[in-house]
Write an enzyme that holds these catalytic residues in place. Sequence first.
Site, PDB file in Angstrom:
ATOM      1  CD  GLU A 116      -2.798  -0.849   2.503  1.00  0.00           C
ATOM      2  OE1 GLU A 116      -3.523  -1.899   2.790  1.00  0.00           O
ATOM      3  OE2 GLU A 116      -2.567  -0.079   3.205  1.00  0.00           O
ATOM      4  CB  CYS A 122       2.138   7.141   3.746  1.00  0.00           C
ATOM      5  SG  CYS A 122       2.824   5.759   4.980  1.00  0.00           S
ATOM      6  CB  CYS A 134       5.163  -5.462   9.197  1.00  0.00           C
ATOM      7  SG  CYS A 134       6.506  -4.920  10.535  1.00  0.00           S
ATOM      8  CB  CYS A 151       2.540  -2.919  16.454  1.00  0.00           C
ATOM      9  SG  CYS A 151       4.270  -2.574  16.158  1.00  0.00           S
ATOM     10  CB  CYS A 200      -0.017  -2.678  13.149  1.00  0.00           C
ATOM     11  SG  CYS A 200       0.591  -2.369  11.320  1.00  0.00           S
ATOM     12  CB  CYS A 255      -0.344   1.150   7.126  1.00  0.00           C
ATOM     13  SG  CYS A 255       0.392   0.253   8.710  1.00  0.00           S
TER      14      CYS A 255
END
Length: 346
Positions: A91, A104, A111, A115, A118, A337
């Site tokens: 993205e 961004c 990832c 976290c 997220c 995100c």
Amino acid sequence: MKNLFGMGAGEITAELLQWNLPGYRGKQIAEWMYQKGAMSFAEMTNLPEKLRGALSKEYEILRADCRDSQFSADGKTAKFLLGFSDGTAVETVLMRQSYGNSICVSTQAGCNMGCVFCASTLHGMARNLLAGEILAQAIHIQEMLRREAAGQKVDTMVIMGSGEPLMNYENVVRFLRLCHADDVMGMGYRNMTISTSGIVPNIYRLMEEGIPVSLSISLHAPDDALRSRLMPINRKYPLADVIKAGTAYGEKTGRRVTYEYILIDHVNDGEEQAEELVALLRGKLASVNLIPINPVVERNLNRPSKQRVEWFEKYLFAHHIPVTLRREMGADIQAACGQLRNKNMT
Ligand code: SF4
């Protein structure tokens, strides 16, 4: 075939050394790819025809293709799912701010930092992106803006999309240098912000690179127990070490470090946390960016009331910590995100 997209002018010249070309050919090819939107060598009309033919036989120009997009109702935020030749997609977001166009970009597909708030981490990490693939995101949006109006461009950039940029260090630093090059995007380092969850050794490494990009560190909690719960990376690089590295970065580069703080209702938005945060950052070349969370229903993480958010902001301000409250942009297109990518994976 070898891909030239992602190489700077000097690298292209070096790549074509055995062809005995004049040095300026590398610059011409870079300008065609990064500034004139060329998709093929055939379009590079200031190159001799024979050279264009020879290049087409050995090299290719691999860009990103747009697989999906979402636009906010107010037209200010647009999110793109950009794909690469192996099927990977990430993205990229455009935010039309009062001070210019900000983008961004993502640095990893997914990832694995874990976290809890997220969406990018839900399916783990597929792979690191190459410098050219990160650049392809920026160039995709730059070209779209140019088509809209002559002179329009990407003005600022945050490296804050999916992925932990300092876990893909070499590609990210290469990308930053490419963006800065005159024959690529010509963007000042001060207009680039790298956002990290706090990969301490690579914060020290970055500050020695001689590229004074702004640094933003995701803090989200003022004590180790809570931060480890929200961000597992804190177990490896605890808070005190992260703040120490951030302080060193600020002192070395003269750039104010921003600490991102996602406000989560009754998790990290109380008086105790506000006090601890002030104690942690007092006297440092630092500011805090408060971000009311995009709720994560599955994890029962909710946005605090407007009053709680304002109270937290005022508390920091009253205790002389420079503070900003992130204006909500694109909530109607799920700007957090990872959400557009996840939608296309299921
Ligand atoms: S917030 Fe950033 S570092 Fe954390 S899981 Fe999401 S993309 Fe990774």
